[in-house]
Write a protein that holds these residues in place. Sequence first.
Motif, PDB file in Angstrom:
ATOM      1  N   LYS A 273      61.479  46.342  50.524  1.00 34.04           N
ATOM      2  CA  LYS A 273      61.863  47.574  51.215  1.00 34.04           C
ATOM      3  C   LYS A 273      62.324  47.283  52.638  1.00 34.04           C
ATOM      4  CE  LYS A 273      59.923  52.056  52.607  1.00 34.04           C
ATOM      5  NZ  LYS A 273      58.763  52.970  52.472  1.00 34.04           N
ATOM      6  N   ASP A 274      61.772  46.266  53.275  1.00 31.96           N
ATOM      7  CA  ASP A 274      62.148  45.943  54.654  1.00 31.96           C
ATOM      8  C   ASP A 274      63.637  45.622  54.759  1.00 31.96           C
ATOM      9  OD1 ASP A 274      61.621  43.652  53.060  1.00 31.96           O
ATOM     10  OD2 ASP A 274      61.430  42.398  54.851  1.00 31.96           O
ATOM     11  N   VAL A 275      64.189  44.970  53.749  1.00 33.84           N
ATOM     12  CA  VAL A 275      65.616  44.646  53.756  1.00 33.84           C
ATOM     13  C   VAL A 275      66.444  45.922  53.604  1.00 33.84           C
ATOM     14  CG1 VAL A 275      67.449  43.351  52.578  1.00 33.84           C
ATOM     15  CG2 VAL A 275      65.152  42.367  52.818  1.00 33.84           C
ATOM     16  N   LEU A 276      65.986  46.827  52.759  1.00 39.60           N
ATOM     17  CA  LEU A 276      66.688  48.097  52.570  1.00 39.60           C
ATOM     18  C   LEU A 276      66.660  48.928  53.844  1.00 39.60           C
ATOM     19  CD1 LEU A 276      65.390  49.087  49.018  1.00 39.60           C
ATOM     20  CD2 LEU A 276      67.550  47.971  49.606  1.00 39.60           C
ATOM     21  N   VAL A 277      65.525  48.946  54.528  1.00 38.02           N
ATOM     22  CA  VAL A 277      65.401  49.714  55.775  1.00 38.02           C
ATOM     23  C   VAL A 277      66.335  49.145  56.840  1.00 38.02           C
ATOM     24  CG1 VAL A 277      63.839  50.324  57.666  1.00 38.02           C
ATOM     25  CG2 VAL A 277      63.054  50.497  55.302  1.00 38.02           C
ATOM     26  N   ALA A 278      66.462  47.825  56.877  1.00 37.73           N
ATOM     27  CA  ALA A 278      67.378  47.210  57.832  1.00 37.73           C
ATOM     28  C   ALA A 278      68.824  47.617  57.559  1.00 37.73           C
ATOM     29  CB  ALA A 278      67.241  45.687  57.788  1.00 37.73           C
ATOM     30  N   ALA A 279      69.143  47.858  56.277  1.00 39.29           N
ATOM     31  CA  ALA A 279      70.500  48.270  55.909  1.00 39.29           C
ATOM     32  C   ALA A 279      70.729  49.739  56.194  1.00 39.29           C
ATOM     33  CB  ALA A 279      70.754  47.974  54.428  1.00 39.29           C
ATOM     34  N   ARG A 280      69.733  50.588  55.876  1.00 39.47           N
ATOM     35  CA  ARG A 280      69.819  52.035  56.103  1.00 39.47           C
ATOM     36  C   ARG A 280      68.416  52.555  56.390  1.00 39.47           C
ATOM     37  NH1 ARG A 280      74.044  54.887  57.762  1.00 39.47           N
ATOM     38  NH2 ARG A 280      72.457  56.509  57.739  1.00 39.47           N
ATOM     39  N   PRO A 281      68.204  53.224  57.511  1.00 37.31           N
ATOM     40  CA  PRO A 281      66.867  53.733  57.828  1.00 37.31           C
ATOM     41  C   PRO A 281      66.341  54.743  56.819  1.00 37.31           C
ATOM     42  CG  PRO A 281      68.518  54.529  59.409  1.00 37.31           C
ATOM     43  CD  PRO A 281      69.168  53.463  58.601  1.00 37.31           C
TER      44      PRO A 281
END
Length: 314
Positions: A273-281
């Motif tokens: 999930k951390d990678v997804l959050v970095a891509a889009r909050p």
Amino acid sequence: MRPVLALVLAVLVPCSAAAACGEPAPHEGRLLIAAGGGSGVYRAYAEGLARVARADGMEARVLATASAADGLRQVARGTADVAFAPADLAALALAGRPPFEGRQRVSALARLYDEYTHLVVPADSGVHALPDLKGRTVATGTPGTGTELVATRLLAAAGIDRDVRVRRLAVRDAAAALRERRVDALFFSGVVPSEAITQLTHAMGVRLVDLGAYVGPLRRFHGDFYQERSIPAAAYRLFAAPRTVGVPSHLAVGSAMPAGRARALTRLLFERKDVLVAARPEALYLNRRGAISTGPLPLHPGAALYYRESKVAG
């Protein structure tokens, strides 16, 4: 174990792990992600998902599609593996209603976040309620998008769908048209704040029209996935927080996707999930409790297996 219970579990839980299903795990193949057109939230979220997949050993590629409707068609026929889609458009796909030609066999891995409907007008506009759009020119989004669908339904709910001049423009083109007074209003369904609308507020004074009165009619006639939401005043430097229509956005897959693959993809959403959050909050809103609420799309059995296992483990 009682025979009836054993039978039910055999149907609901076809396997306890991807290997036990005899299905390929994600890293054993490639991942094709339908992300819609342009450079919006779906595209950025898709790029984050592709990075997650590549880190897990997959060959991942993001596909530009004409619209969310096109993404649903692609996962249904297997030319893409996953797609992003709002719940109202997904309901039409399941039912085989326009813009779809026949029922689409699609399900979901997770509910991702909510999209908010914006009705934007110039600050000095005489439009203060939806019926005030009668006789005016309105940008309603591009064909096959969630924006166009909810805009069309709102205009019909207000009884003015035959009394407006429609321009089917993407949000950036619609914002430029509003700034140049070529349209009187624009609809947009998406995240808050929208970059295009934020830029518009810096270029000119705008207001967001309150749409709260139409949530009830939309729920009655189209589905209870529509919810009343409020757009924070601070998001666009507004004087008040207008009520609006919210609709969930889901990560969709073809119903024929093997259970083991669906389970493994769902696991990756949460483990990286951390990678997804970095891509889009917006990925911050992804959580196991809310993710299973994918109506009207059925939760894919492989995804359901992941959620049951993670609940036991947690």
